[in-house]
Design a protein around this motif. Sequence first.
Motif, short mmCIF file in Angstrom:
data_model
loop_
_atom_site.label_atom_id
_atom_site.label_comp_id
_atom_site.label_asym_id
_atom_site.label_seq_id
_atom_site.Cartn_x
_atom_site.Cartn_y
_atom_site.Cartn_z
N GLU A 123 8.94 -43.52 -36.05
CA GLU A 123 9.48 -42.46 -35.21
C GLU A 123 9.33 -42.79 -33.73
O GLU A 123 10.17 -42.43 -32.92
CB GLU A 123 8.77 -41.13 -35.51
CG GLU A 123 9.11 -40.53 -36.86
CD GLU A 123 10.58 -40.17 -36.97
OE1 GLU A 123 11.18 -39.79 -35.95
OE2 GLU A 123 11.14 -40.30 -38.08
N LYS A 124 8.25 -43.51 -33.38
CA LYS A 124 7.99 -43.77 -31.97
C LYS A 124 7.21 -45.06 -31.81
O LYS A 124 6.35 -45.38 -32.63
CB LYS A 124 7.21 -42.60 -31.36
CG LYS A 124 7.05 -42.68 -29.85
CD LYS A 124 6.32 -41.44 -29.32
CE LYS A 124 6.16 -41.51 -27.81
NZ LYS A 124 5.44 -40.32 -27.28
N LYS A 125 7.53 -45.82 -30.75
CA LYS A 125 6.82 -47.05 -30.41
C LYS A 125 6.23 -46.90 -29.02
O LYS A 125 6.90 -46.44 -28.10
CB LYS A 125 7.77 -48.24 -30.44
CG LYS A 125 8.31 -48.59 -31.82
CD LYS A 125 9.45 -49.58 -31.75
CE LYS A 125 9.04 -50.87 -31.06
NZ LYS A 125 10.14 -51.86 -31.05
N THR A 126 4.98 -47.32 -28.88
CA THR A 126 4.32 -47.28 -27.57
C THR A 126 3.61 -48.60 -27.34
O THR A 126 3.60 -49.49 -28.20
CB THR A 126 3.31 -46.11 -27.50
OG1 THR A 126 2.35 -46.25 -28.57
CG2 THR A 126 4.01 -44.77 -27.62
N LYS A 184 -0.07 -43.72 -38.42
CA LYS A 184 0.01 -44.67 -37.31
C LYS A 184 0.06 -46.09 -37.84
O LYS A 184 -0.25 -46.35 -39.01
CB LYS A 184 -1.18 -44.51 -36.36
CG LYS A 184 -1.25 -43.15 -35.67
CD LYS A 184 -2.45 -43.08 -34.73
CE LYS A 184 -2.51 -41.72 -34.04
NZ LYS A 184 -3.68 -41.62 -33.12
N GLU A 207 13.47 -47.51 -33.13
CA GLU A 207 12.93 -46.20 -33.46
C GLU A 207 13.95 -45.35 -34.20
O GLU A 207 15.14 -45.41 -33.92
CB GLU A 207 12.50 -45.48 -32.17
CG GLU A 207 11.38 -46.16 -31.42
CD GLU A 207 11.02 -45.42 -30.14
OE1 GLU A 207 11.75 -44.48 -29.80
OE2 GLU A 207 10.02 -45.77 -29.49
N GLY A 208 13.45 -44.56 -35.16
CA GLY A 208 14.29 -43.58 -35.82
C GLY A 208 15.26 -44.11 -36.84
O GLY A 208 16.16 -43.39 -37.27
N GLU A 259 4.12 -44.93 -34.63
CA GLU A 259 3.77 -43.61 -35.12
C GLU A 259 4.74 -43.19 -36.23
O GLU A 259 5.93 -43.50 -36.16
CB GLU A 259 3.81 -42.58 -33.98
CG GLU A 259 2.79 -42.83 -32.89
CD GLU A 259 2.82 -41.76 -31.80
OE1 GLU A 259 3.53 -40.76 -32.01
OE2 GLU A 259 2.16 -41.94 -30.76
N SER A 260 4.17 -42.47 -37.23
CA SER A 260 4.97 -41.97 -38.37
C SER A 260 5.75 -43.11 -39.02
O SER A 260 6.97 -43.21 -38.91
CB SER A 260 5.92 -40.86 -37.92
OG SER A 260 5.19 -39.77 -37.39
#
Length: 661
Positions: free
Chosen positions: A161-164, A194, A147-148, A172-173
Amino acid sequence: MKILDRYILITFLRTFFSVFIIFMFIFVLQGVWLYIAELAGKDLDVSVTAKFILYYMPKLIPLVVPLTILLSSIMVFGNFAENYEFAAMKSTGISLQRAMRSLSVFIVGLGIACFFFANNVIPWGEYNFYNLRRNIAKVKPALAIAEGQFNEIGDINIKVEKKTGDRGQFLESVVIHDKNTSKNGNYKVIVSEKGELKSSINSNVLQLELINGNYYEEIVNKDRQKNVNRPHAKSYFDSYIINVDLEILNNEDLDEKNYKGRHSMLNIDQLTYTIDSLEDRRKEDHKVLSKTLFNRTTYNALNSNFEPIKKDTLYTGEILDLFDTSKKVQILNLASNSASSTNQIIDSNKKNFESKAIWLNKHIIALHDKFVLAFACIILFFVGAPLGALIRKGGIGLPMVIAIVLFLTYHFFGIFAKNSAEKGTFSPIIGSWLSTAVMLPLSVYLTSRATNDKGAFEIETILNPLKKLFRIKSKALEESNLELEKNSEAFKTLQEYDNDKLINVIKNYRDFDYTVEYKNSAISILSLRGVTKQELKLAGNLTDQNYIETIRLKNEYEEDSKLALILYVIALIFMIPGRILENNKFPTEGNVLFIIGIVIFVIFIMALIKSFARHSDLYKHLGENKSMNAVLFLLLGLPLYFVFYFIQKIQITKLLKSNTK
């Protein structure tokens, strides 16, 4: 080999190998923890992990071996001294040097072995370790989308930007840069709100679905004039699928070795050749730059472009006055443009030259480090062995603390010197040898102290020569031989006293506001009565020991405080200009002055501590409880000693007057 030599050598080897294994294990664990991000999630075989550790271990030798020698020598010789084994050796005429003889031969051999190890094994380990890391980094990149930050996966660079999700499959992003092998640069950019990784983690095909995003591609035309308006294609999408073939990446050969350009991978012959090549290349770069700058001056074109007004051969006026106004403007414009372009060329080449100089310095440091390791082993042994004999403490506790402090000092000196040398602050040769050079006088000093059965460290050995240098002389208690006149009333009064009263006058004449003549006259009268001066001295009636001790403590405090004041002023004289020079583009001179100032300031602290001890002793002797707290003494003394010195001098003078009344 004699029994004693065998006993000392075996004892040392047992401790040495035990400590070596422990330290190596600790440093290997630290290395694994340092590189855990490169190993985790790669599904590596045990053999690959074992290779990783095997290739990493040689680079630890320059740290582990000197530290092991230092600690082992302190422990072994400290244990000998603690158990009175050294006392037994000395009683039979065996000196410290004789006891160290067998170990000295072993340490010299170990130093030579470390040199060959540094020249052959460490470059081999660095070469394999670096290439193995490069290859591991390419394995299963589908698991390495952090991330990032941008992550290289196949032909794309992806940032999220984010992993889920349970497998981190929802993104995301998302920002993607699609690399083009035929062109350099980022010409295709995809941005989406997404994304989702739909393929299996173990699949050789990474399927990435992007949702709600924009697609941007810059169109490059062969006709450069058409590229002025930046033609591009842009589109919006609800869903966009990217398939990345990872089969080639996941079949990465971990044993492939295709990089060998680092200075740490080279032996002495290779480093020597590389250093010569880099120096020749630097000289050539300087020649090219100087030629470019000369050509930019258009000096050769001046005579052809401008014809000066013909005047007398000898001309002492302004050179520009030889030309008319239009030519003057042209000349000034030419000079201005030439200076501006020259500055731009210099600025553009400055960083390039600096990076090349750093690269050259790193090679020189790497070359000398191979020799430094061998000498460091020998010197640290001659630091640890006598130090252990002096502290007379074996085991792990105190020797461990002392060894770590000394080694950290040695290591930090080396890091500081090498970092400064890489940037060109001073010679890279000095940077390589500085830490070892610092330990050399310490080893000589400790060996000398241990041989002569003296303490490990006495401040007086440093401060006393400085007192002689600055001509700070010890004050002796002044005595006078003058007596009262025989016909004076005072002398006749003393003659009327009995022996006890006369003795009281001798001891406490200051309490009666008498001068020293009264004391001497009383001694003469007692001598006539058969009481000799020697008898008075043996009975403790000749002098006031309390007063003499007070004067002695006062004089010693004045000597130490005066030396501290001189050192304080000298330290400031070096440190302040050093910082000024460093901040005004004279880093080398500034650093040299500042380091000298720091050394003098350390000696000042020694003198300050000793003066505090004398200050405290004086107040205790006088029965005063107003001696300053040590922390307050140091806090005030360090920054404001030039004020603190005079305040204390006035207070002590007042105190002595009040106590001698």
